[in-house]
Design a protein around this motif. Structure first.
Motif, short mmCIF file in Angstrom:
data_model
loop_
_atom_site.label_atom_id
_atom_site.label_comp_id
_atom_site.label_asym_id
_atom_site.label_seq_id
_atom_site.Cartn_x
_atom_site.Cartn_y
_atom_site.Cartn_z
N ILE A 168 8.54 5.26 11.18
CA ILE A 168 7.73 4.83 12.33
C ILE A 168 6.85 3.65 11.92
CG2 ILE A 168 5.98 5.53 14.01
CD1 ILE A 168 6.91 8.42 13.60
N PHE A 169 6.26 3.75 10.73
CA PHE A 169 5.41 2.67 10.25
C PHE A 169 6.20 1.38 10.07
CE2 PHE A 169 3.17 0.11 7.18
CZ PHE A 169 1.83 0.27 7.52
N ASN A 170 7.39 1.49 9.50
CA ASN A 170 8.22 0.31 9.25
C ASN A 170 8.65 -0.38 10.54
OD1 ASN A 170 8.03 0.69 6.50
ND2 ASN A 170 10.01 1.71 6.30
N LEU A 171 8.68 0.37 11.65
CA LEU A 171 9.00 -0.22 12.95
C LEU A 171 7.80 -0.95 13.55
CD1 LEU A 171 11.13 2.63 14.57
CD2 LEU A 171 11.96 0.40 13.79
N ARG A 200 0.83 -1.21 0.00
CA ARG A 200 0.00 0.00 0.00
C ARG A 200 0.87 1.26 0.00
NH1 ARG A 200 -3.66 -3.46 -0.09
NH2 ARG A 200 -5.72 -3.27 0.87
N LEU A 201 1.99 1.20 0.69
CA LEU A 201 2.85 2.39 0.84
C LEU A 201 4.10 2.30 -0.04
CD1 LEU A 201 2.65 2.94 4.70
CD2 LEU A 201 1.26 3.97 2.90
N ALA A 202 4.00 1.55 -1.14
CA ALA A 202 5.17 1.35 -1.99
C ALA A 202 5.61 2.62 -2.69
CB ALA A 202 4.88 0.26 -3.02
N GLU A 236 6.73 11.70 4.35
CA GLU A 236 7.61 10.62 3.90
C GLU A 236 8.71 10.32 4.92
OE1 GLU A 236 9.30 7.61 2.02
OE2 GLU A 236 7.62 8.61 1.05
N GLU A 237 9.47 11.31 5.29
CA GLU A 237 10.60 11.09 6.19
C GLU A 237 10.15 10.89 7.63
OE1 GLU A 237 13.47 14.16 5.81
OE2 GLU A 237 13.85 13.80 3.68
N LYS A 238 9.03 11.48 7.99
CA LYS A 238 8.60 11.44 9.39
C LYS A 238 7.80 10.18 9.72
CE LYS A 238 7.08 15.29 10.92
NZ LYS A 238 6.22 16.48 11.12
N ALA A 284 -3.80 0.48 8.98
CA ALA A 284 -2.91 1.59 9.34
C ALA A 284 -2.29 2.21 8.08
CB ALA A 284 -1.82 1.09 10.27
N ALA A 285 -1.90 1.37 7.13
CA ALA A 285 -1.33 1.88 5.88
C ALA A 285 -2.33 2.74 5.14
CB ALA A 285 -0.87 0.72 5.01
#
Length: 205
Positions: free
Chosen positions: A94-97, A78-80, A88-90, A182-183
């Motif tokens: 966090i999502f990837n964690l 979804r977030l590809a 993007e940077e913020k 969440a995505a």
């Protein structure tokens, strides 16, 4: 293992069992193998680089061991794409964690901050009230050329999104157990920022 051996083995098994749709099954199997490779779940075997043998990668092992591994893969899909620079940077790290609650809150909080900056409204306005004042008919971010109903609909889209996904996390713990959901909240924040950028461009001389 490698793709050729797997496909040859499957072809032999299908022929032995007189599968009438063997060609379609082999196509599906080949597509599935390609999908696993494209996601980095299988890859070259370090000790058999010349024979094209492959192994389950560390990522593949993590997905297989995680009950929510498949959902996390769909969420990553979804977030590809690239998100708005403001999130993007913020938000993505966090999502990837796996901290989905914080990622969703941060994404919607960014929308709030960007709307306030673009509208020039007072800092005393927050959340839903800010969205309604910014996008209401005649508001600083409303499209003067749009139909009145469309203006109100856009205002409600911003207000509803902030009310549903930013405000609750401001007052209590919100659990996002589904990575895909969440995505999609992060994607919604990204869409809102795209619409906001469009409103900003209208106001640019």
């Amino acid at each position: 293992m490698n793709a050729n051996n797997v496909l040859r083995g499957a072809e032999h098994a299908f022929a032995h069992n007189s599968e009438h749709d063997a060609d379609q099954l082999l196509d599906r199997l080949a597509d599935a193998w390609t999908w696993l490779e494209s996601r980095g779940l299988i890859g070259p075997h370090p000790k058999n680089t010349e024979s094209a043998w492959q192994r389950v990668t560390a990522s593949g092992q993590e997905v297989a061991a995680d009950p929510h591994g498949q959902a996390k893969l769909w969420a990553a899909d979804r977030l590809a794409g690239i998100l708005d620079p403001a999130i993007e940077e913020k938000v993505r790290p966090i999502f990837n964690l796996g901290d989905y609650e914080t990622a969703c809150f941060a994404a919607m909080k960014t929308v709030e901050v960007e709307v306030r900056a673009a509208s020039g409204l007072d800092s005393s306005l927050v959340g839903v009230d800010l969205m309604r004042q910014a996008f209401k008919p005649g508001g600083p971010l409303a499209d003067p050329g749009a139909h009145g109903g469309e203006v109100v609909a856009l205002m409600e889209l911003f207000a509803g999104s902030i009310g549903a996904f930013k405000n609750p996390a401001s007052h209590r713990t919100v659990h996002f157990s589904d990575p895909v959901e969440a995505a999609e909240v992060v994607q919604l924040a990204d869409l809102l920022l795209r619409l906001l950028r469009r409103a900003q461009q209208r106001g640019t001389p």
